[in-house]
Design a protein around this motif. Structure first.
Motif, mmCIF file in Angstrom:
data_model
loop_
_atom_site.group_PDB
_atom_site.id
_atom_site.type_symbol
_atom_site.label_atom_id
_atom_site.label_comp_id
_atom_site.label_asym_id
_atom_site.label_seq_id
_atom_site.Cartn_x
_atom_site.Cartn_y
_atom_site.Cartn_z
ATOM 1 N N SER A 287 -37.861 1.390 -22.731
ATOM 2 C CA SER A 287 -38.852 1.359 -21.579
ATOM 3 C C SER A 287 -39.530 2.268 -21.066
ATOM 4 O O SER A 287 -38.508 3.167 -20.366
ATOM 5 C CB SER A 287 -36.745 0.804 -20.692
ATOM 6 N N PHE A 288 -40.516 2.236 -21.363
ATOM 7 C CA PHE A 288 -41.624 3.298 -21.142
ATOM 8 C C PHE A 288 -41.590 3.479 -19.818
ATOM 9 O O PHE A 288 -41.850 4.744 -18.917
ATOM 10 C CB PHE A 288 -43.276 2.791 -21.875
ATOM 11 N N GLY A 289 -41.236 2.269 -18.867
ATOM 12 C CA GLY A 289 -41.425 2.392 -17.290
ATOM 13 C C GLY A 289 -40.183 3.147 -16.848
ATOM 14 O O GLY A 289 -40.315 3.901 -16.085
ATOM 15 N N HIS A 290 -38.991 2.620 -16.989
ATOM 16 C CA HIS A 290 -37.286 3.942 -17.222
ATOM 17 C C HIS A 290 -37.611 5.197 -17.970
ATOM 18 O O HIS A 290 -37.091 5.961 -16.691
ATOM 19 C CB HIS A 290 -36.324 3.421 -17.495
ATOM 20 N N ASP A 291 -38.593 5.047 -18.598
ATOM 21 C CA ASP A 291 -38.766 6.854 -18.752
ATOM 22 C C ASP A 291 -39.593 7.783 -18.006
ATOM 23 O O ASP A 291 -38.724 8.744 -17.685
ATOM 24 C CB ASP A 291 -38.826 6.733 -20.731
ATOM 25 N N VAL A 292 -40.756 7.032 -17.593
ATOM 26 C CA VAL A 292 -41.040 8.339 -16.650
ATOM 27 C C VAL A 292 -40.865 8.112 -15.123
ATOM 28 O O VAL A 292 -40.320 9.178 -14.577
ATOM 29 C CB VAL A 292 -42.668 7.689 -17.022
ATOM 30 N N GLU A 293 -40.146 6.742 -14.276
ATOM 31 C CA GLU A 293 -39.061 7.373 -13.411
ATOM 32 C C GLU A 293 -37.914 7.891 -13.595
ATOM 33 O O GLU A 293 -37.670 9.222 -12.590
ATOM 34 C CB GLU A 293 -38.898 5.673 -13.333
ATOM 35 N N THR A 294 -37.357 8.136 -14.692
ATOM 36 C CA THR A 294 -36.205 9.190 -15.176
ATOM 37 C C THR A 294 -36.224 10.222 -15.086
ATOM 38 O O THR A 294 -35.774 11.241 -14.789
ATOM 39 C CB THR A 294 -35.051 8.658 -16.213
ATOM 40 N N ALA A 295 -37.938 10.738 -15.793
ATOM 41 C CA ALA A 295 -37.866 11.952 -15.420
ATOM 42 C C ALA A 295 -38.563 12.701 -14.142
ATOM 43 O O ALA A 295 -37.633 13.716 -13.704
ATOM 44 C CB ALA A 295 -39.956 12.188 -16.638
ATOM 45 N N TYR A 296 -38.466 12.009 -13.483
ATOM 46 C CA TYR A 296 -39.162 12.675 -11.991
ATOM 47 C C TYR A 296 -37.801 12.408 -11.693
ATOM 48 O O TYR A 296 -37.189 13.232 -10.525
ATOM 49 C CB TYR A 296 -39.921 11.102 -11.281
ATOM 50 N N LEU A 297 -36.728 11.085 -11.729
ATOM 51 C CA LEU A 297 -35.158 11.273 -11.137
ATOM 52 C C LEU A 297 -34.786 12.859 -11.491
ATOM 53 O O LEU A 297 -33.633 13.374 -10.458
ATOM 54 C CB LEU A 297 -34.815 10.810 -10.964
ATOM 55 N N MET A 298 -34.418 12.499 -12.627
ATOM 56 C CA MET A 298 -33.839 13.942 -13.502
ATOM 57 C C MET A 298 -34.560 15.141 -12.603
ATOM 58 O O MET A 298 -33.595 15.989 -11.867
ATOM 59 C CB MET A 298 -33.585 14.366 -14.310
ATOM 60 N N LEU A 299 -35.635 15.470 -11.925
ATOM 61 C CA LEU A 299 -36.298 16.626 -11.548
ATOM 62 C C LEU A 299 -35.573 16.643 -10.098
ATOM 63 O O LEU A 299 -35.420 17.849 -9.473
ATOM 64 C CB LEU A 299 -37.808 16.665 -11.554
ATOM 65 N N GLU A 300 -35.742 15.567 -9.290
ATOM 66 C CA GLU A 300 -35.206 15.597 -8.005
ATOM 67 C C GLU A 300 -34.377 15.967 -7.778
ATOM 68 O O GLU A 300 -33.621 16.482 -7.140
ATOM 69 C CB GLU A 300 -35.212 14.419 -7.875
ATOM 70 N N ALA A 301 -32.895 15.657 -8.712
ATOM 71 C CA ALA A 301 -31.567 15.941 -8.656
ATOM 72 C C ALA A 301 -31.692 17.479 -8.809
ATOM 73 O O ALA A 301 -30.605 17.562 -8.511
ATOM 74 C CB ALA A 301 -30.908 15.456 -9.476
ATOM 75 N N SER A 302 -31.900 17.955 -9.676
ATOM 76 C CA SER A 302 -31.847 19.048 -10.617
ATOM 77 C C SER A 302 -32.612 20.236 -9.401
ATOM 78 O O SER A 302 -31.533 21.138 -9.172
ATOM 79 C CB SER A 302 -32.969 19.482 -11.966
ATOM 80 N N GLU A 303 -33.295 19.425 -8.968
ATOM 81 C CA GLU A 303 -34.081 20.426 -7.667
ATOM 82 C C GLU A 303 -32.703 20.353 -6.128
ATOM 83 O O GLU A 303 -32.504 21.288 -5.774
ATOM 84 C CB GLU A 303 -35.318 20.072 -6.850
ATOM 85 N N ALA A 304 -32.500 19.438 -5.901
ATOM 86 C CA ALA A 304 -31.555 19.123 -4.971
ATOM 87 C C ALA A 304 -29.884 20.314 -4.990
ATOM 88 O O ALA A 304 -29.428 20.643 -4.107
ATOM 89 C CB ALA A 304 -31.070 17.940 -4.593
ATOM 90 N N LEU A 305 -30.351 20.170 -6.786
ATOM 91 C CA LEU A 305 -29.399 20.907 -6.824
ATOM 92 C C LEU A 305 -29.142 22.340 -6.904
ATOM 93 O O LEU A 305 -28.850 22.889 -7.359
ATOM 94 C CB LEU A 305 -28.243 20.478 -8.096
ATOM 95 N N GLU A 306 -29.906 22.793 -7.006
ATOM 96 C CA GLU A 306 -31.200 24.287 -7.159
ATOM 97 C C GLU A 306 -30.113 24.689 -8.600
ATOM 98 O O GLU A 306 -29.654 25.791 -8.943
ATOM 99 C CB GLU A 306 -30.460 25.186 -6.323
ATOM 100 N N ARG A 307 -30.450 23.889 -9.712
ATOM 101 C CA ARG A 307 -29.641 24.638 -11.138
ATOM 102 C C ARG A 307 -30.531 25.284 -11.829
ATOM 103 O O ARG A 307 -31.600 25.514 -11.517
ATOM 104 C CB ARG A 307 -29.464 23.091 -11.832
ATOM 105 N N GLU A 308 -29.962 26.492 -12.068
ATOM 106 C CA GLU A 308 -29.863 27.579 -12.924
ATOM 107 C C GLU A 308 -31.586 27.005 -14.374
ATOM 108 O O GLU A 308 -32.179 27.799 -14.720
ATOM 109 C CB GLU A 308 -29.197 28.601 -13.180
#
Length: 446
Positions: A287-308
């Motif tokens: 599912s190409f749509g889910h893949d591009v959406e998830t790329a964004y959602l992972m980065l959004e979560a990573s930034e909120a968590l300030e992950r190393e």
């Protein structure tokens, strides 16, 4: 006052101009502002508010008249609360707060199960739970409950909304969270008991499996909640989901598997016939749509968590986007196809569903612009693809007569002109979020 009347003098966009081919970021920005206001939010609100029974109407016809199919789903109802809450913050327009208030009252009084906890998945127009549906509750639906409530709390300051979001999180923790294999069970009984897979289910049924879709939207919801409630347990679950999605659900070939057994073994029909694979399309495809959406959602979560390890998450997200562009992109007209498949014995992916849905194109607009901000000189030319995609959306997705977005690209499904603009799976969430994010990004670059 409608938003459009405030910005009309600045935009000066007519229906004719809206159909011209944009060539610069400034032109795209102008069009996106027009589409987000006059052609989307002003079309939907307050039209969609059900003043008789509460909540929001589900079916909105192609010409923005209210339809007859009015069962109400937690996902749609919560998405309307999220969209109107974001509009309050983005436009500083108090009229949208009243629209969000309206939805919140229905959510807490009709969709929350006062006896067992958790949100019902589906109720009728008056808010009575529909008993013959199974599952009656899902992790996916409760995730969107949290998503809408957290955004509404940020816009309104209503502590009752934050309390209900917390209650939903703890309900999922008690019932849906898997303490052994991690992640969350998607399908739940009325009392919250996870529905486990057995031989009684049809092979095409998704009930009883774990899945990527509920996982990514739990990630999204927990990120939204974490911004307003930085609780330690919430942080742990958000990090758990991020790592699970990034390192387990995403395959070594940089796309997500869709459904899983309890221990996160991917469900695959790859060793069966093409006929069997086609029969189980919704359980097993790329599912190409889910893949591009998830790329964004992972980065959004990573930034909120300030992950190393944010850079590593970025690399995985980029690889997912690049895979979608390489295999799922229409090189003639632009846009992402719905699905592909890696058949046994083949190293290349074959497109098995060439339709183009609205939410995939919206999510791709957002993610392509995000990737361009990180990698402006990349060989995949994210900015170029972003412009091509907006031209595609403008030509085949936007209804320049009645407003709104078609559900399917007219190049593949011309009959979509007369399909409803809204139903329980389609409201204002994907495309409004994409437009807001793109507008903010383009304004920052101008």
């Amino acid at each position: 006052m409608k938003i459009f009347t405030i910005v009309l003098a600045l935009l000066c966009v007519s229906n004719t101009v809206a159909q011209e081919i944009p060539t610069t970021e400034a032109q795209i920005l102008q069009q996106m502002k027009y589409q987000a206001t006059s052609q989307l939010m002003d079309k939907w609100y307050p039209l969609v508010l059900d003043y008789e029974d509460g909540g929001y109407f589900s079916e909105i016809l192609y010409d923005f008249k209210v339809g007859s199919e009015q069962d109400k789903m937690i996902v749609t109802q919560a998405r309307h609360i999220w969209a109107t809450s974001k509009a309050v913050l983005f436009y500083k327009d108090s009229s949208f707060l009243a629209y969000a208030d309206h939805g919140f009252e229905f959510l807490k009084s009709k969709m929350w199960d006062a006896e067992h906890g958790g949100f019902y998945d589906l109720v009728n127009k008056k808010g009575v739970p529909i008993q013959n549906e199974r599952p009656q509750k899902t992790a996916y639906g409760n995730a969107f409950g949290i998503y809408g409530l957290a955004a509404y709390y940020k816009a309104s300051g209503n502590r009752d909304a934050l309390d209900l979001a917390k209650k939903t999180f703890y309900w999922l923790e008690e019932n849906s969270h898997d303490k052994v294999y991690k992640g969350y069970y998607q399908s739940l009984e009325l009392d919250g008991t996870p529905i486990k897979r057995d031989a009684s289910f049809l092979s095409t049924s998704e009930i009883g499996y774990k899945d990527q879709n509920s996982s990514i939207h739990l990630l999204e919801a927990f990120t939204e909640l974490y911004h307003v409630w930085p609780d330690e347990l919430l942080k742990q679950r958000l990090e758990e989901l991020l790592v699970l999605i990034r390192d387990t659900i995403v395959s070594e070939d940089h796309y997500m598997n869709l459904f899983f057994l309890e221990d996160w073994t991917p469900l695959s029909f790859k060793d069966t016939s093409k006929e069997t694979i086609a029969k189980h399309y919704y359980l097993d495809h790329v599912s190409f749509g889910h893949d591009v959406e998830t790329a964004y959602l992972m980065l959004e979560a990573s930034e909120a968590l300030e992950r190393e390890d944010h850079q590593y998450t970025l690399e995985i997200g980029k690889a997912m986007v690049d895979h979608a562009l390489e295999y799922g992109w229409d090189n003639k007209l632009g846009g992402l196809y719905d699905g592909g498949y890696y058949y046994e014995g083949s190293n290349s992916l074959e497109i098995v569903n060439s339709d183009k849905n609205w939410w995939s194109q919206a999510e791709a607009l957002n993610t392509l612009l995000l990737m361009d901000s990180y990698f402006p000189d990349d060989e995949h030319q994210y900015k170029k693809r972003f412009k091509e995609l907006w031209i595609y959306v403008d030509s085949y997705m936007l209804d320049h007569t009645h407003g709104g977005w078609y559900e399917w690209g007219l190049d593949r499904r011309p009959n979509s002109r007369k399909n409803p603009k809204g139903h329980i799976w389609k409201a204002t969430y994907h495309h409004y979020r994409a437009l807001l994010n793109c507008i903010s990004a383009l304004e920052a670059r101008s």
